[in-house]
Design a protein around this motif. Structure first.
Motif, PDB file in Angstrom:
ATOM      1  N   LYS A  94      42.429  46.048  36.772  1.00 43.63           N
ATOM      2  CA  LYS A  94      43.109  47.090  37.553  1.00 43.63           C
ATOM      3  C   LYS A  94      42.443  47.348  38.900  1.00 43.63           C
ATOM      4  O   LYS A  94      42.285  48.491  39.340  1.00 43.63           O
ATOM      5  N   LEU A  95      42.062  46.257  39.568  1.00 37.86           N
ATOM      6  CA  LEU A  95      41.507  46.371  40.916  1.00 37.86           C
ATOM      7  C   LEU A  95      42.652  46.322  41.931  1.00 37.86           C
ATOM      8  O   LEU A  95      43.446  45.374  41.909  1.00 37.86           O
ATOM      9  N   PRO A  96      42.769  47.307  42.806  1.00 44.24           N
ATOM     10  CA  PRO A  96      43.848  47.290  43.800  1.00 44.24           C
ATOM     11  C   PRO A  96      43.542  46.339  44.956  1.00 44.24           C
ATOM     12  O   PRO A  96      43.304  46.750  46.100  1.00 44.24           O
ATOM     13  N   ILE A  97      43.533  45.045  44.637  1.00 43.29           N
ATOM     14  CA  ILE A  97      43.325  43.989  45.640  1.00 43.29           C
ATOM     15  C   ILE A  97      44.625  43.204  45.748  1.00 43.29           C
ATOM     16  O   ILE A  97      45.093  42.633  44.763  1.00 43.29           O
ATOM     17  N   SER A  98      45.208  43.190  46.937  1.00 47.76           N
ATOM     18  CA  SER A  98      46.510  42.533  47.107  1.00 47.76           C
ATOM     19  C   SER A  98      46.492  41.413  48.148  1.00 47.76           C
ATOM     20  O   SER A  98      47.382  40.572  48.164  1.00 47.76           O
ATOM     21  N   ARG A  99      45.477  41.391  49.010  1.00 49.72           N
ATOM     22  CA  ARG A  99      45.422  40.372  50.068  1.00 49.72           C
ATOM     23  C   ARG A  99      44.361  39.326  49.732  1.00 49.72           C
ATOM     24  O   ARG A  99      43.276  39.664  49.254  1.00 49.72           O
ATOM     25  N   ALA A 100      44.695  38.076  49.994  1.00 50.67           N
ATOM     26  CA  ALA A 100      43.771  36.983  49.670  1.00 50.67           C
ATOM     27  C   ALA A 100      44.075  35.777  50.545  1.00 50.67           C
ATOM     28  O   ALA A 100      45.177  35.623  51.071  1.00 50.67           O
ATOM     29  N   ALA A 101      43.066  34.926  50.693  1.00 50.79           N
ATOM     30  CA  ALA A 101      43.239  33.620  51.346  1.00 50.79           C
ATOM     31  C   ALA A 101      42.662  32.567  50.410  1.00 50.79           C
ATOM     32  O   ALA A 101      41.460  32.559  50.139  1.00 50.79           O
ATOM     33  N   PHE A 102      43.532  31.702  49.867  1.00 48.64           N
ATOM     34  CA  PHE A 102      43.113  30.585  49.032  1.00 48.64           C
ATOM     35  C   PHE A 102      43.147  29.333  49.895  1.00 48.64           C
ATOM     36  O   PHE A 102      44.210  28.925  50.371  1.00 48.64           O
ATOM     37  N   CYS A 103      41.979  28.732  50.096  1.00 51.68           N
ATOM     38  CA  CYS A 103      41.823  27.752  51.179  1.00 51.68           C
ATOM     39  C   CYS A 103      41.793  26.296  50.723  1.00 51.68           C
ATOM     40  O   CYS A 103      41.514  25.406  51.523  1.00 51.68           O
ATOM     41  N   GLY A 104      42.057  26.036  49.439  1.00 50.48           N
ATOM     42  CA  GLY A 104      42.186  24.655  48.968  1.00 50.48           C
ATOM     43  C   GLY A 104      41.011  23.769  49.304  1.00 50.48           C
ATOM     44  O   GLY A 104      41.178  22.628  49.729  1.00 50.48           O
ATOM     45  N   GLY A 105      39.789  24.283  49.113  1.00 51.53           N
ATOM     46  CA  GLY A 105      38.586  23.496  49.358  1.00 51.53           C
ATOM     47  C   GLY A 105      37.984  23.661  50.732  1.00 51.53           C
ATOM     48  O   GLY A 105      36.852  23.236  50.968  1.00 51.53           O
ATOM     49  N   GLU A 106      38.727  24.258  51.670  1.00 52.65           N
ATOM     50  CA  GLU A 106      38.214  24.467  53.027  1.00 52.65           C
ATOM     51  C   GLU A 106      37.388  25.750  53.096  1.00 52.65           C
ATOM     52  O   GLU A 106      37.442  26.591  52.200  1.00 52.65           O
ATOM     53  N   ASP A 107      36.644  25.917  54.209  1.00 54.03           N
ATOM     54  CA  ASP A 107      35.810  27.106  54.390  1.00 54.03           C
ATOM     55  C   ASP A 107      36.674  28.354  54.557  1.00 54.03           C
ATOM     56  O   ASP A 107      37.493  28.426  55.471  1.00 54.03           O
ATOM     57  N   PRO A 108      36.481  29.376  53.716  1.00 54.14           N
ATOM     58  CA  PRO A 108      37.308  30.582  53.813  1.00 54.14           C
ATOM     59  C   PRO A 108      36.875  31.545  54.913  1.00 54.14           C
ATOM     60  O   PRO A 108      37.635  32.444  55.282  1.00 54.14           O
ATOM     61  N   TYR A 109      35.649  31.365  55.448  1.00 48.60           N
ATOM     62  CA  TYR A 109      35.140  32.308  56.441  1.00 48.60           C
ATOM     63  C   TYR A 109      36.031  32.368  57.684  1.00 48.60           C
ATOM     64  O   TYR A 109      36.014  33.353  58.430  1.00 48.60           O
ATOM     65  N   ARG A 110      36.857  31.329  57.915  1.00 48.32           N
ATOM     66  CA  ARG A 110      37.698  31.247  59.126  1.00 48.32           C
ATOM     67  C   ARG A 110      38.647  32.426  59.249  1.00 48.32           C
ATOM     68  O   ARG A 110      39.085  32.767  60.343  1.00 48.32           O
ATOM     69  N   TYR A 111      38.976  33.064  58.131  1.00 49.92           N
ATOM     70  CA  TYR A 111      39.975  34.138  58.155  1.00 49.92           C
ATOM     71  C   TYR A 111      39.360  35.531  58.214  1.00 49.92           C
ATOM     72  O   TYR A 111      40.066  36.527  58.178  1.00 49.92           O
ATOM     73  N   ILE A 112      38.032  35.595  58.305  1.00 45.99           N
ATOM     74  CA  ILE A 112      37.343  36.887  58.306  1.00 45.99           C
ATOM     75  C   ILE A 112      37.760  37.737  59.500  1.00 45.99           C
ATOM     76  O   ILE A 112      38.092  38.921  59.357  1.00 45.99           O
ATOM     77  N   THR A 113      37.754  37.147  60.675  1.00 52.52           N
ATOM     78  CA  THR A 113      38.110  37.892  61.886  1.00 52.52           C
ATOM     79  C   THR A 113      39.584  38.276  61.874  1.00 52.52           C
ATOM     80  O   THR A 113      39.951  39.396  62.252  1.00 52.52           O
ATOM     81  N   ALA A 114      40.447  37.371  61.417  1.00 52.25           N
ATOM     82  CA  ALA A 114      41.892  37.650  61.386  1.00 52.25           C
ATOM     83  C   ALA A 114      42.205  38.843  60.476  1.00 52.25           C
ATOM     84  O   ALA A 114      43.101  39.644  60.775  1.00 52.25           O
ATOM     85  N   PHE A 115      41.464  38.977  59.379  1.00 50.15           N
ATOM     86  CA  PHE A 115      41.668  40.109  58.471  1.00 50.15           C
ATOM     87  C   PHE A 115      41.005  41.390  58.981  1.00 50.15           C
ATOM     88  O   PHE A 115      41.191  42.456  58.405  1.00 50.15           O
ATOM     89  N   GLY A 116      40.201  41.285  60.047  1.00 48.56           N
ATOM     90  CA  GLY A 116      39.522  42.457  60.583  1.00 48.56           C
ATOM     91  C   GLY A 116      38.391  42.950  59.700  1.00 48.56           C
ATOM     92  O   GLY A 116      38.155  44.160  59.586  1.00 48.56           O
ATOM     93  N   CYS A 117      37.651  42.035  59.087  1.00 49.87           N
ATOM     94  CA  CYS A 117      36.630  42.396  58.112  1.00 49.87           C
ATOM     95  C   CYS A 117      35.362  42.953  58.773  1.00 49.87           C
ATOM     96  O   CYS A 117      34.931  42.473  59.814  1.00 49.87           O
TER      97      CYS A 117
END
Length: 296
Positions: A94-117
């Motif tokens: 029951k964690l209210p987590i709805s946004r995710a990036a599944f990167c298929g083996g690639e580096d996920p850090y690329r989306y950090i800035t786009a998400f405004g983290c």
């Protein structure tokens, strides 16, 4: 109607859940075997990982905040197909987590800035280093020997040099010794330090704290540093110049930090030096920040 301010935390799937078994399949047998393993086990719930208690408490802040909203983003090297097991577990807990990036083996850090983290937590040191280069506070979570007792208040602890502040003073200590460091800090006492990688995250926490009366905030912060007098003055004046409140400041003069972090009751501690992180992880969840002269 005003839009709430956001505090956005990015978390890797391996930090949120215990994926050790499936990760070993990936290491030993490759991506295809790993994907098949996850699909075959997607109805089996994952055990909680190192970051789970912290994420749970972060999301619970939304129950008491008015002008802010805390959001946790999942970043994963999984594909969406193999990531179904992760989302099944998120739903179960029951964690209210709805946004995710599944990167298929690639580096996920690329989306950090786009998400405004504001913060990225991972068990992969390479991804953490890349996130730091993007200008985002990031840390590698170490396995903690003890789980902190759950409490209502969320307690963060930070090292100073190379974490909240730049490593400019630590470089003098590393290259010229303690005497040169002390002399420099005394002479520069009224000159604020440059911000380090965690300054924006601390500022975001301070913004949330400002919603509450003193002593009533659901977040508490502490600076835990090896500095001592007279090197304390520059730190105090720096935080004052930033207009950032920090609740507790521990100037330990080289004493080990671990017992103090245990006494403070930190939910998580961030430090740039592996030796301090290893000792702290005996008592509290700890994030290594691979930044600055100590990590070159």
């Amino acid at each position: 109607m005003s839009v709430p301010k956001q505090l956005v935390i990015a978390i890797s799937s391996r930090a949120l859940f215990n994926l050790d078994a499936s990760h070993q399949v990936y290491i030993n047998q490759g991506l295809e075997a790993y994907s098949q393993y996850q699909i075959e086990h997607e109805e089996e719930l994952l055990e909680k990982g190192e970051a789970f208690p912290l994420v749970e408490k972060l999301l619970r802040l939304n129950e008491v905040l008015t002008d802010h909203r805390v959001e946790v983003i999942l970043l994963s090297r999984n594909s969406a197909d193999t990531g179904l097991r992760v989302f099944n577990s998120i739903e179960h807990y029951k964690l209210p987590i709805s946004r995710a990036a599944f990167c298929g083996g690639e580096d996920p850090y690329r989306y950090i800035t786009a998400f405004g983290c504001h913060l990225f937590l991972s068990t992969d040191p390479a991804d953490v280093r890349l996130a730091l280069r993007e200008g985002v506070a990031a840390a590698t979570l170490l396995a903690s020997k003890k789980q902190k007792d759950p409490g209502a208040q969320l307690r963060f602890a930070f090292d100073g040099d190379a974490v909240l502040f730049s490593d400019e003073s630590e470089r003098i200590y590393k290259t010229q010794g303690l005497e040169a460091f002390a002399k420099n800090e005394k002479e520069a006492a009224k000159l604020p330090l440059t911000g380090g990688p965690f300054k924006p995250f601390l500022a975001a926490l301070h913004s949330i704290q400002s919603e509450f009366e003193p002593g009533a905030s659901p977040i508490r912060t502490a600076l835990v540093t090896a500095r001592s007098a007279p090197a304390h003055e520059r730190v105090i004046r720096t935080l004052r110049a930033w207009n950032i409140r920090i609740d507790e400041s521990l100037f330990l003069g080289g004493m080990t930090k671990a017992s103090f972090l245990k006494a403070y009751g930190a939910d998580v501690f961030f430090d740039d030096q592996q030796v301090h992180c290893s000792a702290a992880s005996e008592h509290v969840a700890t994030g290594h920040v691979p930044h600055g002269v100590a990590n070159e």
